[in-house]
Write a protein that holds these residues in place. Structure first.
Motif, mmCIF file in Angstrom:
data_model
loop_
_atom_site.group_PDB
_atom_site.id
_atom_site.type_symbol
_atom_site.label_atom_id
_atom_site.label_comp_id
_atom_site.label_asym_id
_atom_site.label_seq_id
_atom_site.Cartn_x
_atom_site.Cartn_y
_atom_site.Cartn_z
ATOM 1 N N ARG A 57 4.136 2.376 2.681
ATOM 2 C CA ARG A 57 4.464 3.166 3.875
ATOM 3 C C ARG A 57 4.577 4.653 3.533
ATOM 4 N NH1 ARG A 57 7.899 -1.355 4.709
ATOM 5 N NH2 ARG A 57 9.673 -0.215 3.820
ATOM 6 N N ALA A 58 5.169 4.950 2.377
ATOM 7 C CA ALA A 58 5.341 6.349 1.983
ATOM 8 C C ALA A 58 4.003 7.015 1.697
ATOM 9 C CB ALA A 58 6.241 6.438 0.757
ATOM 10 N N MET A 59 3.054 6.282 1.119
ATOM 11 C CA MET A 59 1.758 6.847 0.746
ATOM 12 C C MET A 59 0.778 6.952 1.908
ATOM 13 S SD MET A 59 1.602 7.492 -2.628
ATOM 14 C CE MET A 59 2.510 7.082 -4.135
ATOM 15 N N ASP A 60 1.044 6.259 2.985
ATOM 16 C CA ASP A 60 0.098 6.210 4.103
ATOM 17 C C ASP A 60 -0.190 7.607 4.661
ATOM 18 O OD1 ASP A 60 -1.512 4.948 6.102
ATOM 19 O OD2 ASP A 60 0.117 5.260 7.535
ATOM 20 N N GLY A 61 -1.457 7.990 4.677
ATOM 21 C CA GLY A 61 -1.851 9.280 5.229
ATOM 22 C C GLY A 61 -1.667 10.459 4.292
ATOM 23 N N VAL A 62 -1.227 10.210 3.062
ATOM 24 C CA VAL A 62 -0.942 11.282 2.100
ATOM 25 C C VAL A 62 -2.226 11.703 1.378
ATOM 26 C CG1 VAL A 62 0.224 11.765 -0.103
ATOM 27 C CG2 VAL A 62 1.465 10.656 1.769
ATOM 28 N N ILE A 63 -2.392 12.999 1.170
ATOM 29 C CA ILE A 63 -3.527 13.533 0.415
ATOM 30 C C ILE A 63 -3.121 13.855 -1.023
ATOM 31 C CG2 ILE A 63 -5.193 15.430 0.237
ATOM 32 C CD1 ILE A 63 -5.708 13.435 2.479
ATOM 33 N N ARG A 64 -1.949 14.516 -1.191
ATOM 34 C CA ARG A 64 -1.451 14.846 -2.532
ATOM 35 C C ARG A 64 -0.033 14.313 -2.674
ATOM 36 N NH1 ARG A 64 -3.798 20.857 -2.326
ATOM 37 N NH2 ARG A 64 -5.799 20.494 -3.330
ATOM 38 N N ALA A 65 0.282 13.797 -3.869
ATOM 39 C CA ALA A 65 1.616 13.241 -4.118
ATOM 40 C C ALA A 65 2.163 13.770 -5.437
ATOM 41 C CB ALA A 65 1.566 11.718 -4.150
ATOM 42 N N PHE A 66 3.441 14.118 -5.427
ATOM 43 C CA PHE A 66 4.148 14.563 -6.624
ATOM 44 C C PHE A 66 4.931 13.376 -7.167
ATOM 45 C CE2 PHE A 66 8.024 16.973 -8.315
ATOM 46 C CZ PHE A 66 7.426 17.220 -9.543
ATOM 47 N N LEU A 67 4.637 12.981 -8.390
ATOM 48 C CA LEU A 67 5.236 11.793 -8.994
ATOM 49 C C LEU A 67 6.276 12.177 -10.037
ATOM 50 C CD1 LEU A 67 2.055 9.573 -9.593
ATOM 51 C CD2 LEU A 67 3.357 9.961 -7.480
ATOM 52 N N VAL A 68 7.493 11.673 -9.834
ATOM 53 C CA VAL A 68 8.587 11.875 -10.783
ATOM 54 C C VAL A 68 9.182 10.510 -11.093
ATOM 55 C CG1 VAL A 68 10.790 12.993 -11.254
ATOM 56 C CG2 VAL A 68 9.104 14.130 -9.790
ATOM 57 N N THR A 69 9.200 10.128 -12.352
ATOM 58 C CA THR A 69 9.812 8.863 -12.758
ATOM 59 C C THR A 69 10.771 9.112 -13.911
ATOM 60 O OG1 THR A 69 7.952 8.384 -14.246
ATOM 61 C CG2 THR A 69 7.832 7.487 -12.017
ATOM 62 N N SER A 70 11.772 8.267 -14.029
ATOM 63 C CA SER A 70 12.780 8.471 -15.077
ATOM 64 C C SER A 70 13.225 7.186 -15.753
ATOM 65 C CB SER A 70 14.013 9.180 -14.475
ATOM 66 O OG SER A 70 14.560 8.413 -13.422
ATOM 67 N N ARG A 71 12.693 6.050 -15.352
ATOM 68 C CA ARG A 71 13.079 4.769 -15.967
ATOM 69 C C ARG A 71 12.261 4.605 -17.240
ATOM 70 N NH1 ARG A 71 11.837 -0.844 -15.004
ATOM 71 N NH2 ARG A 71 10.278 -0.193 -13.470
ATOM 72 N N ILE A 72 12.833 5.090 -18.352
ATOM 73 C CA ILE A 72 12.116 5.166 -19.618
ATOM 74 C C ILE A 72 11.633 3.781 -20.052
ATOM 75 C CG2 ILE A 72 12.309 5.779 -22.060
ATOM 76 C CD1 ILE A 72 14.472 7.831 -21.128
ATOM 77 N N GLY A 73 10.336 3.709 -20.327
ATOM 78 C CA GLY A 73 9.748 2.449 -20.741
ATOM 79 C C GLY A 73 9.350 1.562 -19.583
ATOM 80 N N GLY A 74 9.675 1.974 -18.355
ATOM 81 C CA GLY A 74 9.365 1.168 -17.180
ATOM 82 C C GLY A 74 7.954 1.383 -16.681
ATOM 83 N N ASP A 75 7.599 0.655 -15.620
ATOM 84 C CA ASP A 75 6.244 0.707 -15.083
ATOM 85 C C ASP A 75 6.191 1.385 -13.711
ATOM 86 O OD1 ASP A 75 7.559 -1.196 -13.587
ATOM 87 O OD2 ASP A 75 5.961 -2.698 -13.712
ATOM 88 N N ASP A 76 7.138 2.269 -13.450
ATOM 89 C CA ASP A 76 7.171 2.920 -12.141
ATOM 90 C C ASP A 76 5.916 3.748 -11.874
ATOM 91 O OD1 ASP A 76 9.624 1.807 -11.599
ATOM 92 O OD2 ASP A 76 10.769 3.555 -12.268
ATOM 93 N N ASP A 77 5.376 4.408 -12.900
ATOM 94 C CA ASP A 77 4.154 5.186 -12.703
ATOM 95 C C ASP A 77 2.996 4.290 -12.288
ATOM 96 O OD1 ASP A 77 4.443 8.227 -13.797
ATOM 97 O OD2 ASP A 77 5.839 6.880 -14.803
ATOM 98 N N ALA A 78 2.888 3.136 -12.920
ATOM 99 C CA ALA A 78 1.819 2.201 -12.558
ATOM 100 C C ALA A 78 1.966 1.746 -11.111
ATOM 101 C CB ALA A 78 1.836 1.006 -13.503
ATOM 102 N N ARG A 79 3.179 1.500 -10.682
ATOM 103 C CA ARG A 79 3.414 1.084 -9.296
ATOM 104 C C ARG A 79 3.022 2.186 -8.320
ATOM 105 N NH1 ARG A 79 7.346 -3.220 -8.825
ATOM 106 N NH2 ARG A 79 7.981 -3.982 -10.888
ATOM 107 N N LEU A 80 3.386 3.416 -8.644
ATOM 108 C CA LEU A 80 3.046 4.548 -7.781
ATOM 109 C C LEU A 80 1.541 4.754 -7.717
ATOM 110 C CD1 LEU A 80 5.882 6.956 -8.918
ATOM 111 C CD2 LEU A 80 5.533 6.205 -6.564
ATOM 112 N N VAL A 81 0.873 4.658 -8.855
ATOM 113 C CA VAL A 81 -0.575 4.862 -8.880
ATOM 114 C C VAL A 81 -1.279 3.771 -8.078
ATOM 115 C CG1 VAL A 81 -2.612 4.814 -10.379
ATOM 116 C CG2 VAL A 81 -0.613 6.180 -11.020
ATOM 117 N N ARG A 82 -0.854 2.529 -8.220
ATOM 118 C CA ARG A 82 -1.478 1.446 -7.449
ATOM 119 C C ARG A 82 -1.332 1.698 -5.953
ATOM 120 N NH1 ARG A 82 0.661 -2.086 -11.464
ATOM 121 N NH2 ARG A 82 2.476 -2.550 -10.152
#
Length: 289
Positions: A57-82
């Motif tokens: 829902r957050a990504m819907d209609g978005v052209i550019r996104a700023f990604l900030v993650t802090s859960r060291i060793g986690g897969d939050d970046d992969a989730r955001l990219v997917r």
């Protein structure tokens, strides 16, 4: 539409304050009530990196996104990219760290950041990496000790760090989010000069008008203090980072802030002068001592 994540963190909240009111902006936060300073036109939505539906829902209609993650060793970046790929986002802007380019940095945190950068490069979308050096605002962790005992206790007080004002990082991020020409680029950001904890303590004392003292602690005490807040592998990563700083790995100054914003990076004295209230003594400590 621009999406901003990490909007309540050191960089994210400064980005939010600088977003132009005439751009479509969506802000993702676990607790939207904690988001402050956003343009009146911004859409603030609740979501969590571990909730794919909320990310969609957050990504819907978005052209550019700023990604900030802090859960060291986690897969939050992969989730955001997917989620970004599924929603048709065109350009991802990632907050990384200057240590990634240091061949001598092989700690857990740096390896995690390198993996996140590789993920972006290989995701098939446009990308920009923003790599700041340590934030000047990290010295806010000294505030309680300075207010109470007028002392800073830390590792390796003479070691230099070309730390950067979070506001400078945010200004660069906003430019990347609102301008063309940054795809495939890496922006390493530093302050205008390397500065040590001893020098920061001295500058704070001069600005506050009271004598402050720096007291160096050893690695053993630092490890014990960090272990009260962090898991063992993160503790060791932070200690390894401090050793690299002592060896001079964090002293290099970059001109990127000047090149991208048209003005020099702010020195620590300016950041400290704008945040003196956080270090000021409580009323009962003023006078009579």
């Amino acid at each position: 539409m621009i999406l901003v994540t990490g909007a309540t963190g050191a960089i994210g909240r400064e980005v939010v304050r600088r977003l132009p009111a005439d751009r479509a902006v969506r802000i993702l936060a676990r607790d939207p009530s904690l988001v402050t300073g956003a343009p009146a036109t911004a859409e603030i939505v609740a979501g969590d990196y571990r909730d794919p539906q909320s990310l969609g829902r957050a990504m819907d209609g978005v052209i550019r996104a700023f990604l900030v993650t802090s859960r060291i060793g986690g897969d939050d970046d992969a989730r955001l990219v997917r989620s970004a790929r599924a929603a048709g986002v065109r350009h991802l802007v990632k907050l990384s760290a200057a240590a990634v380019r240091d061949s001598g940095a092989d700690d857990l945190i740096t390896r995690w950041q390198r993996g996140n950068e590789d993920l972006l490069r290989d995701c098939g979308l446009e990308w920009t990496l923003v790599r700041p050096r340590s934030f000047m605002s990290n010295t806010l962790s000294w505030a309680a000790s300075l207010r109470g005992k007028q002392v800073v206790r830390a590792l390796y007080g003479a070691s230099p760090n070309a730390c950067v004002d979070p506001r400078d990082v945010a200004e660069v991020v906003v430019r990347v989010l609102t301008e063309d020409g940054h795809a495939g680029r890496v922006h390493t950001l530093t302050g205008p000069e390397p500065i040590s904890a001893v020098e920061q303590t001295d500058q704070l004392g001069r600005l506050l008008g009271r004598p402050l003292r720096f007291e160096e602690i050893g690695p053993g005490e630092a490890r014990a203090q960090l272990a009260q807040r962090q898991p063992p592998d993160v503790v060791e990563a932070l200690l390894a980072s401090a050793e690299r700083q002592r060896a001079g790995a964090k002293a290099q100054v970059e001109s990127t802030v000047l090149e991208l914003t048209g003005r020099p990076a702010r020195p620590f004295r300016t950041w400290a002068g704008d945040h003196l209230e956080a270090f000021a003594a409580a009323p009962e400590q003023e006078g009579g001592r």
